[in-house]
Design an enzyme around this catalytic site. Sequence first.
Site: not given
Ligand code: NAD
Length: 475
Positions: A148, A244, A278, A444
């Site tokens: 995102n 995060e 998020c 962060e």
């Molecule tokens: P995701 O967890 O599917 O993927 C995030 C990243 O992790 C990607 O680069 C993905 O390839 C990687 N990944 C996936 N499986 C992994 C594994 N087993 N080991 C290591 N890396 C792995 O999340 P998404 O769908 O890309 O993003 C949306 C989520 O992110 C939502 O839940 C949102 O709330 C959260 N988010 C949180 C914040 C915050 O600051 N707290 C900010 C933005 C988004």
Amino acid sequence: MRRLWIDGEFTNGSTGQSIQVVDPATEEVVDVVPKGGVADVDRAVAAALRAFAAWKRVPALQRADLLVETARRLRANQEDFALTLTRETGRTLRKNRGYVDWSATCFEYYAGLIRDRRGRVIPSAEPGQLNLVIKEPMGVVGCIVPFNYPLMLIVWKVAPALAAGNTVVIKPASQTPLTTLDLNRVFDHFPKGVVNIITGAGAEVGDALVMHKDVPCIAFTGSTATGQRIYRMGAERIKKLHLELGGSDAAIVCADCDLEAAVRAVAWTGFLNAGQVCTSAERVYVEQPVHGRFLELFSALTGKLVVGPGLDPKTEVTPLIGSKERDQVDARVQQARREGAEIVTGGRRPEGLPKGWFYEPTVLKEEIFGPVVPIMPFSTFDEALALANDSPYGLGATLFSTDAKKVRRYYEEIQVGNVWVNDPLVDNPAGPFGGMKMSGLGRELGEEGLEEFQQTKHVHWDIEARIKPWWYPLC
Ligand code: NAD
């Protein structure tokens, strides 16, 4: 075709496979990038480890200069980066220009901070002793980010990590690797191997990075489910984890607030980036006497929002990242409808946009997860606080009120890391961002964001080297 960037060199990666990057607004393929594998993780980590030996000794003033140059290059290429961000995320070009500038500011902030942060001298416990608390880099930091906010969330990790003297291996989400791969342009004045950029599947490349024996620290933003998995994997080697994760943010609208301002602000938090933020408002609690009026104004505003591609300057609400994500939101809205929820406005694909993963901004009268704003009434402030805190997550919350007593109670009792009053979603490079409860670990931005990438040594130095009376005597 863009390529991976390891040890200052471009590479097609080890697998021979590729990932198609698709524009969410048109469903057209924007570019194809190599799908990296475990061998690429190994190469990138080895390069980062080699570079660390010299990079950690580079004086902070020089590191700061290199970070300032990165900020300058980001701004110089603002339009290019913003356009690529729009093509891969679907977000508006207008917002993306702002994110590029914001990212540059973040590099400048950490350049300033590291110029005078090395630790401290503390009073000694004994005469003749010098006590130093020294902050040191950790080594190779693995930075894993979601789809995102690809640029901004990388910068929030990489700027403090480099400032502190670490080297990094960056892995973007498979849907949005383009801006990340282009970042070689803003880092190629650093020594080779200090910054490395790889792509690949989370379960393969992400796992390998987290498990790698030479990566002591992982900075991750993404879903709570993936964060839990990384937490478990990190436990194996007691890694420093910065997580995060997801949220379920509440907005509380009190009767004393400026209702029109609150309506506009809540719509902003609910529909920005199609609700894929998020800290989107996922639950809105409105005080009973103004609930009806709020709903009326909010629905009217929502019905008028322009849904469309991010390249169109008139667009206010952009598409979701993929068809799967759009279908999930629709399925949940339809399920809520079947269960008796009233859909005040929206709740379907918009007309006139046959291509692209668009969904109408939607207002419900019941709670639902997704880029959909559910609006529910409350009677007392105690009830509003209890409802807002009734969540396993604790990322952010917003209160709309001008009553100082309520504001104070709210910021003391709300169980979230990001506490907004009358002004949701704003960030500040000097202030920490992060979650409580299942929304994550660590912070962060701000000084806290630098400390995430430092480890601490306490030096006890007896300058006078005297024999201590409590030591054993010589025979
Ligand atoms: P995701 O967890 O599917 O993927 C995030 C990243 O992790 C990607 O680069 C993905 O390839 C990687 N990944 C996936 N499986 C992994 C594994 N087993 N080991 C290591 N890396 C792995 O999340 P998404 O769908 O890309 O993003 C949306 C989520 O992110 C939502 O839940 C949102 O709330 C959260 N988010 C949180 C914040 C915050 O600051 N707290 C900010 C933005 C988004």
